[in-house]
Scaffold this active site. Structure first.
Site, short mmCIF file in Angstrom:
data_model
loop_
_atom_site.label_atom_id
_atom_site.label_comp_id
_atom_site.label_asym_id
_atom_site.label_seq_id
_atom_site.Cartn_x
_atom_site.Cartn_y
_atom_site.Cartn_z
CG HIS A 59 5.74 25.92 2.36
ND1 HIS A 59 4.45 25.60 2.72
CD2 HIS A 59 5.67 26.67 1.24
CE1 HIS A 59 3.62 26.12 1.83
NE2 HIS A 59 4.33 26.78 0.93
CB THR B 170 -0.86 0.06 1.28
OG1 THR B 170 0.04 -0.01 2.41
CG2 THR B 170 -1.87 -1.07 1.35
CG HIS C 153 3.54 23.31 -0.03
ND1 HIS C 153 2.19 23.56 -0.01
CD2 HIS C 153 4.07 24.16 -0.95
CE1 HIS C 153 1.91 24.53 -0.87
NE2 HIS C 153 3.03 24.90 -1.47
#
Ligand code: RB5
Length: 167
Positions: free
Chosen positions: A152, A86, A117
């Site tokens: 950021h 996954t 970011h």
């Protein structure tokens, strides 16, 4: 003469190559192999493969630990790519390594913006979630996008402060 220049252009010093640490468990093995092939075709990368090297069952934490350490324990900039079934388990494990910011992505936009970011240093994907074509696009944009910094940077510093227990 033309050929000579072409050859020269193709000569790459090892120091010019972008360093990539890659790894997968059995669930991500085939995707890892396909990404490696893609990056070798594109060129310009020095790829270190931390396994696994077959579809035999292995534990993803071990691979995440190796790639996480390769990315964070170097003076040079190294970006990581991790795959499991996954993408989730291997990203959870990688994020336990100090200094790792691993992002589990299954779309192009996230793969791009986690560099812009979050200054993510490892891209994680699921071999049972994304196909090889999309994975290659995500890898390409992840590896070629620089962190934006600015506001950021403050937020990434806050993540580091949580990690260090100083937040
Ligand atoms: C292995 O079967 C699978 O659990 C692993 O690859 C991953 O998906 C875990 O998050």
């Amino acid at each position: 003469m033309r050929y000579y220049f072409k050859k020269l252009k193709n000569l790459e010093k090892a120091s010019d190559l972008m360093k990539i640490a890659i790894g997968a468990d059995h669930g991500g093995y085939e995707l890892k192999e396909s990404i490696k092939k893609h990056l070798e075709e594109v060129g310009g990368y020095e790829i270190t493969d931390y396994g696994t090297h077959s579809t035999d069952s292995v534990d993803y934490a071990e691979i995440a630990f190796k790639v996480g350490n390769a990315v964070t324990n170097s003076d040079e900039k190294i970006l990581g790519i991790l795959c499991c079934g996954t993408g989730i388990g291997i990203s959870m494990a990688a994020n336990k390594v100090k200094g790792v910011r691993a992002a589990c992505c299954s779309d192009y936009f996230s793969a791009k913006f986690t560099r812009l970011h979050n200054d993510a240093n490892i891209l994680c994907m699921g071999g049972r979630v994304v196909g090889p074509g999309l994975a290659n696009e995500m890898v390409d944009v992840f590896l070629s996008t620089e962190f934006e910094g600015g506001r950021h940077q403050r937020r990434v510093d806050q993540i580091t402060a949580i990690e260090n227990g100083t937040f």
